[in-house]
Enzyme design. Structure first.
Site, PDB file in Angstrom:
ATOM      1  N   ARG A  92      -3.803  -5.464  -2.479  1.00 59.64           N
ATOM      2  CA  ARG A  92      -3.044  -6.273  -3.227  1.00 59.64           C
ATOM      3  C   ARG A  92      -3.694  -7.604  -3.271  1.00 59.64           C
ATOM      4  O   ARG A  92      -4.134  -8.215  -2.306  1.00 59.64           O
ATOM      5  CB  ARG A  92      -1.641  -6.326  -2.756  1.00 59.64           C
ATOM      6  CG  ARG A  92      -0.786  -5.182  -2.538  1.00 59.64           C
ATOM      7  CD  ARG A  92       0.547  -5.367  -2.098  1.00 59.64           C
ATOM      8  NE  ARG A  92       1.547  -5.774  -3.263  1.00 59.64           N
ATOM      9  CZ  ARG A  92       2.638  -6.369  -2.834  1.00 59.64           C
ATOM     10  NH1 ARG A  92       3.257  -6.311  -1.716  1.00 59.64           N
ATOM     11  NH2 ARG A  92       3.367  -7.166  -3.907  1.00 59.64           N
ATOM     12  N   GLN A 198      14.041  -6.173  -3.899  1.00 57.30           N
ATOM     13  CA  GLN A 198      13.776  -6.590  -2.377  1.00 57.30           C
ATOM     14  C   GLN A 198      14.950  -7.217  -1.863  1.00 57.30           C
ATOM     15  O   GLN A 198      15.480  -7.245  -0.666  1.00 57.30           O
ATOM     16  CB  GLN A 198      12.607  -7.241  -2.138  1.00 57.30           C
ATOM     17  CG  GLN A 198      11.381  -6.417  -2.282  1.00 57.30           C
ATOM     18  CD  GLN A 198      10.700  -6.700  -3.445  1.00 57.30           C
ATOM     19  OE1 GLN A 198      11.094  -6.634  -4.529  1.00 57.30           O
ATOM     20  NE2 GLN A 198       9.377  -6.932  -3.687  1.00 57.30           N
ATOM     21  N   ASP A 239       3.698 -16.407  -1.143  1.00 56.75           N
ATOM     22  CA  ASP A 239       2.520 -15.521  -1.071  1.00 56.75           C
ATOM     23  C   ASP A 239       1.260 -16.188  -0.941  1.00 56.75           C
ATOM     24  O   ASP A 239       0.358 -15.648  -0.482  1.00 56.75           O
ATOM     25  CB  ASP A 239       2.660 -14.264  -1.980  1.00 56.75           C
ATOM     26  CG  ASP A 239       3.882 -13.585  -1.842  1.00 56.75           C
ATOM     27  OD1 ASP A 239       4.937 -13.899  -2.487  1.00 56.75           O
ATOM     28  OD2 ASP A 239       3.956 -12.646  -1.203  1.00 56.75           O
ATOM     29  N   LYS A 250       7.629 -13.929  -5.492  1.00 57.99           N
ATOM     30  CA  LYS A 250       7.907 -12.908  -6.092  1.00 57.99           C
ATOM     31  C   LYS A 250       8.726 -13.328  -7.679  1.00 57.99           C
ATOM     32  O   LYS A 250       9.061 -14.508  -7.706  1.00 57.99           O
ATOM     33  CB  LYS A 250       9.262 -12.398  -5.392  1.00 57.99           C
ATOM     34  CG  LYS A 250      10.102 -10.954  -6.035  1.00 57.99           C
ATOM     35  CD  LYS A 250       8.852 -10.219  -6.446  1.00 57.99           C
ATOM     36  CE  LYS A 250       7.731  -9.754  -5.156  1.00 57.99           C
ATOM     37  NZ  LYS A 250       6.894  -8.736  -5.396  1.00 57.99           N
TER      38      LYS A 250
HETATM   39  C1  LIG Z   1       7.447 -13.926   4.147  1.00 58.52           C
HETATM   40  S1  LIG Z   1       6.477 -13.360   2.795  1.00 58.52           S
HETATM   41  C2  LIG Z   1       7.777 -12.884   1.759  1.00 58.52           C
HETATM   42  C3  LIG Z   1       7.170 -12.676   0.079  1.00 58.52           C
HETATM   43  O1  LIG Z   1       6.464 -11.761  -0.090  1.00 58.52           O
HETATM   44  C4  LIG Z   1       7.093 -10.870  -1.031  1.00 58.52           C
HETATM   45  O2  LIG Z   1       6.240 -10.039  -1.981  1.00 58.52           O
HETATM   46  P1  LIG Z   1       6.292  -8.582  -1.554  1.00 58.52           P
HETATM   47  O3  LIG Z   1       7.730  -8.059  -1.468  1.00 58.52           O
HETATM   48  O4  LIG Z   1       5.658  -7.900  -3.064  1.00 58.52           O
HETATM   49  O5  LIG Z   1       5.315  -8.316  -0.608  1.00 58.52           O
HETATM   50  C5  LIG Z   1       8.086 -11.905  -2.019  1.00 58.52           C
HETATM   51  O6  LIG Z   1       7.037 -12.738  -2.782  1.00 58.52           O
HETATM   52  C6  LIG Z   1       8.389 -12.711  -0.551  1.00 58.52           C
HETATM   53  O7  LIG Z   1       8.961 -14.096  -1.138  1.00 58.52           O
END
Ligand SMILES: CSC[C@H]1O[C@H](OP(=O)(O)O)[C@H](O)[C@@H]1O
Length: 350
Positions: A92, A198, A239, A250
């Site tokens: 990723r 999420q 991120d 996100k």
């Molecule tokens: C504490 S990092 C959380 C951050 O990561 C998530 O992305 P994903 O679910 O695609 O890994 C999301 O952007 C969160 O804010």
């Protein structure tokens, strides 16, 4: 700080075990990842997810893969590590913690070791350090971020930046967990966060587990709860934070920041310094992951909910302009504008 469920663990038998986050909140299933392919797939499928958790899983995953083989020499070991590093890094692109964790291991591997076994144990130690440090970082973020929130505050959050997205405690949710322990009575609005939900599946679940008042809303309801005065602050994870404070998070986060700015509501980003990437001058330098359109058209539905063959566009992240961010909270404290200068000074604090 109340403990939260750990989503990534290296067992005493040196196996990597992760909590499969795609099955939450209905099932608590742990999976053992034995190869670099297992780890790559778990990251791509978001079985393990969240910037810090991805970095920890990659670090442990590199160790587990390295431990599968015997080596003729330290150079043989280093070549094998390089292959593993490039492979796991390809899973990723947006969360900098993945590359950051692997680069920490690379620094260890490049040291003058007396044989591969010594190097392997050093890799294990560095991976463990990445995890234990992240738990301390998240606890510190919780303490600093809590100073910005009042008791009884209405908080809106997006996606999931809870304990399962990190080593422990989370980033954006860390002040909520800590506040709960200290008697704060927050009222949290959790965006469901389409397309992978999420917020609905993970944040609502983590906050309910912690007995924190949480109301689940659709992403398109963020404006009305702000307009109705229900939200005193927006707090999110990240991120990748660029040198000027532009922040990738996100998909949907930048829209929240624009709404918060319109309604005069502070917008906070909780960012471990491991998620700050000063090699990205601005958000334009951050690669945004695009994911399969089936996450839009088929996930969560018994039948596809769109006409067959319809075009889709599924960016997994967007970039919030630094001018819309009220403060960036790290383990070292609170960064306020002007971000370019403040971040440059801040990242050298540690
Ligand atoms: C504490 S990092 C959380 C951050 O990561 C998530 O992305 P994903 O679910 O695609 O890994 C999301 O952007 C969160 O804010």
């Amino acid at each position: 700080m109340p403990a939260t469920i750990e989503s990534v663990k290296l067992t005493e038998e040196n196996t990597l075990v992760i909590l499969d986050q795609t099955l939450l909140p209905n099932e608590l299933v742990y999976r053992t990842l034995r190869t670099k392919e297992d780890v790559w797939q778990a990251i791509v499928a978001l079985q393990v997810r969240g910037a810090p958790a991805i970095g920890i899983a990659a670090a442990y995953g590199a160790y587990v893969e390295l431990a599968r083989y015997s080596y003729d020499s330290i150079s043989d070991f280093r070549q094998t590590f390089a292959t593993i590093k490039d492979y796991l890094a390809s899973s990723r692109p947006t969360a900098v913690n993945l590359a950051w964790a692997l680069e920490r291991l690379e620094k260890v591997v490049s040291q003058p070791w007396n044989g591969a076994e010594a190097a392997l144990q050093a890799v294990r130690g560095e991976a463990e350090a990445i995890r234990t440090e992240d738990a301390c970082v998240c606890e510190a973020i919780g303490r600093h971020a809590l100073t910005l929130l009042n008791n009884q505050a209405g908080i809106l959050t997006h996606c999931n930046a809870g304990g399962i997205a990190t080593a422990k405690y989370g980033t954006a949710l860390a002040p909520l967990f800590l506040g709960k322990e200290q008697g704060y009575d927050f009222h949290v609005y959790a965006d469901e966060t389409r397309p992978l939900l999420q917020g609905a599946r993970l944040t609502a679940w983590e906050l309910q587990q912690a007995q924190i008042d949480v109301t689940l809303i659709c992403d398109n309801m963020a404006s009305i709860v702000m307009q109705q005065g229900k939200v005193d602050a927006v707090i999110v994870g990240c991120d990748r934070v660029a040198a000027n404070g532009d922040t990738a998070n996100k998909i949907g986060t930048s829209g929240l920041a624009i709404l918060a700015n319109y309604y005069g509501i502070p917008f906070y980003v909780c960012a471990p310094t491991s998620t700050i990437d000063v090699t990205c001058q601005t958000g334009a330098d951050i690669e945004i992951e695009e994911r399969a359109g089936s996450e839009i058209t088929e996930a969560w539905y018994e039948k596809p909910m769109a006409p067959a063959g319809v075009k889709t566009y599924n960016p997994a992240f967007d970039v919030t302009d630094h001018t819309l961010i009220s403060a960036i909270i790290t383990e070292h404290g609170i960064i306020r504008p002007a971000y370019k200068e403040a971040i440059a000074a801040h990242v050298h604090v540690g």
